[in-house]
Structures are given as structure tokens and as C-alpha cells.
Design a protein around this motif. Structure first.
Motif, PDB file in Angstrom:
ATOM      1  N   GLU A   1      -0.960  12.203  -5.443  1.00 22.04           N
ATOM      2  CA  GLU A   1      -0.256  12.591  -6.666  1.00 22.04           C
ATOM      3  C   GLU A   1      -0.727  11.761  -7.855  1.00 22.04           C
ATOM      4  O   GLU A   1      -0.892  12.267  -8.966  1.00 22.04           O
ATOM      5  CB  GLU A   1       1.259  12.438  -6.472  1.00 22.04           C
ATOM      6  N   ALA A   2      -0.961  10.473  -7.635  1.00 16.96           N
ATOM      7  CA  ALA A   2      -1.421   9.603  -8.721  1.00 16.96           C
ATOM      8  C   ALA A   2      -2.792  10.024  -9.216  1.00 16.96           C
ATOM      9  O   ALA A   2      -3.063  10.024 -10.419  1.00 16.96           O
ATOM     10  CB  ALA A   2      -1.452   8.156  -8.252  1.00 16.96           C
ATOM     11  N   PHE A   3      -3.676  10.414  -8.302  1.00 19.96           N
ATOM     12  CA  PHE A   3      -5.014  10.825  -8.727  1.00 19.96           C
ATOM     13  C   PHE A   3      -5.006  12.193  -9.396  1.00 19.96           C
ATOM     14  O   PHE A   3      -5.838  12.479 -10.231  1.00 19.96           O
ATOM     15  CB  PHE A   3      -5.991  10.807  -7.547  1.00 19.96           C
ATOM     16  N   LYS A   4      -4.062  13.045  -9.046  1.00 21.45           N
ATOM     17  CA  LYS A   4      -3.960  14.342  -9.709  1.00 21.45           C
ATOM     18  C   LYS A   4      -3.576  14.175 -11.169  1.00 21.45           C
ATOM     19  O   LYS A   4      -3.993  14.921 -12.021  1.00 21.45           O
ATOM     20  CB  LYS A   4      -2.912  15.219  -9.020  1.00 21.45           C
ATOM     21  N   ARG A   5      -2.759  13.185 -11.460  1.00 19.07           N
ATOM     22  CA  ARG A   5      -2.243  13.003 -12.810  1.00 19.07           C
ATOM     23  C   ARG A   5      -3.019  11.972 -13.618  1.00 19.07           C
ATOM     24  O   ARG A   5      -2.675  11.709 -14.745  1.00 19.07           O
ATOM     25  CB  ARG A   5      -0.784  12.596 -12.748  1.00 19.07           C
ATOM     26  N   THR A   6      -4.018  11.379 -13.051  1.00 15.08           N
ATOM     27  CA  THR A   6      -4.784  10.383 -13.782  1.00 15.08           C
ATOM     28  C   THR A   6      -5.495  11.050 -14.952  1.00 15.08           C
ATOM     29  O   THR A   6      -6.135  12.083 -14.801  1.00 15.08           O
ATOM     30  CB  THR A   6      -5.815   9.705 -12.863  1.00 15.08           C
TER      31      THR A   6
ATOM     32  N   VAL B   1       0.851  -1.190   0.000  1.00 12.31           N
ATOM     33  CA  VAL B   1       0.000   0.000   0.000  1.00 12.31           C
ATOM     34  C   VAL B   1       0.889   1.243   0.000  1.00 12.31           C
ATOM     35  O   VAL B   1       1.706   1.426   0.890  1.00 12.31           O
ATOM     36  CB  VAL B   1      -0.933   0.011   1.233  1.00 12.31           C
ATOM     37  N   PRO B   2       0.754   2.113  -0.997  1.00  4.79           N
ATOM     38  CA  PRO B   2       1.593   3.320  -1.045  1.00  4.79           C
ATOM     39  C   PRO B   2       1.138   4.349  -0.011  1.00  4.79           C
ATOM     40  O   PRO B   2       0.034   4.281   0.517  1.00  4.79           O
ATOM     41  CB  PRO B   2       1.394   3.835  -2.463  1.00  4.79           C
ATOM     42  N   GLU B   3       1.991   5.282   0.247  1.00  5.08           N
ATOM     43  CA  GLU B   3       1.665   6.346   1.190  1.00  5.08           C
ATOM     44  C   GLU B   3       0.570   7.235   0.623  1.00  5.08           C
ATOM     45  O   GLU B   3       0.335   7.273  -0.586  1.00  5.08           O
ATOM     46  CB  GLU B   3       2.908   7.189   1.465  1.00  5.08           C
ATOM     47  N   LEU B   4      -0.078   7.981   1.503  1.00  7.93           N
ATOM     48  CA  LEU B   4      -1.200   8.836   1.107  1.00  7.93           C
ATOM     49  C   LEU B   4      -0.767   9.919   0.115  1.00  7.93           C
ATOM     50  O   LEU B   4      -1.480  10.216  -0.835  1.00  7.93           O
ATOM     51  CB  LEU B   4      -1.822   9.470   2.350  1.00  7.93           C
ATOM     52  N   SER B   5       0.408  10.489   0.293  1.00  6.44           N
ATOM     53  CA  SER B   5       0.875  11.555  -0.618  1.00  6.44           C
ATOM     54  C   SER B   5       1.077  11.012  -2.031  1.00  6.44           C
ATOM     55  O   SER B   5       0.798  11.690  -3.013  1.00  6.44           O
ATOM     56  CB  SER B   5       2.161  12.177  -0.099  1.00  6.44           C
TER      57      SER B   5
END
Length: 143
Positions: free
Chosen positions: A20-25, A12-16
Motif C-alpha cells: 500500500e505504501a508503494f502504491k501511494r508513493t 518491520v511492517p507487514e507485506l500488505s
């Protein structure tokens, strides 16, 4: 004795990172292009107030000859797009900035006006000899 705290699973990746992944999706090609245009416009607004860029622009406008103006505009574009490129947040925006810069610099080229010494001249288009001669309005043909 208190029970040990449950540990986080290792995958499980960290929250930050998730944020970031959802910002760039990507939400679609048109939306990505719109997001890129908005970011480029913000960068242009931010960089346009820079004193060094304003000086370079005024210097290009004050050039005495066309050749001198084209050279100064190349320097201005290098400076302007270089600053925006350093401030860009992602590689897609940097690529878009490089494309816009290349288009601006291409407009400055004039290969047929002043060829570079030592380089061959550009080819001259040849006439099509298979075409029929045109008739003039007086009835004779032109060659």
C-alpha cells in the motif's frame, strides 16, 4: 529438539502495508495529477450509469425556469459528486472532487440577478472622477 523459528523484528511492517505504501508513493506532481484524473474519470464512468443520477440530470434539464434549473442542478451535483466521493480511494481524490464540485456550483450562482430578500444589494462600482473626459469625434467633450 528443533531450533525455534526466528521471529520477525518488531519494526518491520507487514507485506500488505508495504504494498500500500508503494502504491501511494509520489513519483512527481505531474504523475500524481495524472493518476488522480484517471481515478476521477473511472469514478465518473462508474457513477454515470446510475439510474438515480440519470433521473436527477433529466429532471434538471426539464426545468421550466432558470431558477428552477439552477436549484435542480445543485441537487444533481450534490448527488453526483457525493456518490463519487464515497467511492474514491484516497483523500487527495476526495479533495479534487470537492474542488470540481465547488467550481460547478459556483457557475450556478447569480447574485446580481435575484438578490436574497433582506440582504443588502451588492455595491455598484463608482466612476473614476479623476479620469479625463473623452473627446467625441465631433470635437466636443463628453461627460
Amino acid at each position: 529438539m528443533p531450533a525455534p523459528l526466528p521471529s520477525r523484528p518488531p519494526d518491520v511492517p507487514e507485506l500488505s502495508r508495504l504494498d500500500e505504501a508503494f502504491k501511494r508513493t509520489s513519483i512527481g506532481k505531474a504523475a500524481d495529477e495524472s493518476r488522480r484524473r484517471v481515478e476521477i474519470r473511472k469514478l465518473q464512468n462508474r457513477v454515470s450509469n446510475d439510474e438515480e443520477i440519470g433521473t436527477a440530470r433529466r429532471s434538471a434539464e426539464a426545468a421550466r425556469t432558470d431558477l428552477e434549473k439552477r436549484e435542480r442542478l445543485r441537487e444533481y451535483y450534490d448527488l453526483y459528486y457525493g456518490k463519487m466521493r464515497r467511492l474514491a480511494s484516497d483523500d487527495d481524490t476526495r479533495k479534487a472532487l470537492d474542488d470540481v464540485k465547488a467550481a460547478h456550483v459556483k457557475l450556478l450562482e447569480q447574485p446580481r440577478v435575484r438578490p436574497v430578500p433582506g440582504e443588502p444589494l451588492p455595491p455598484v462600482p463608482k466612476k473614476d472622477k479623476t479620469a479625463k473626459p473623452k473627446k467625441s469625434r465631433f470635437g466636443s467633450t463628453k461627460r
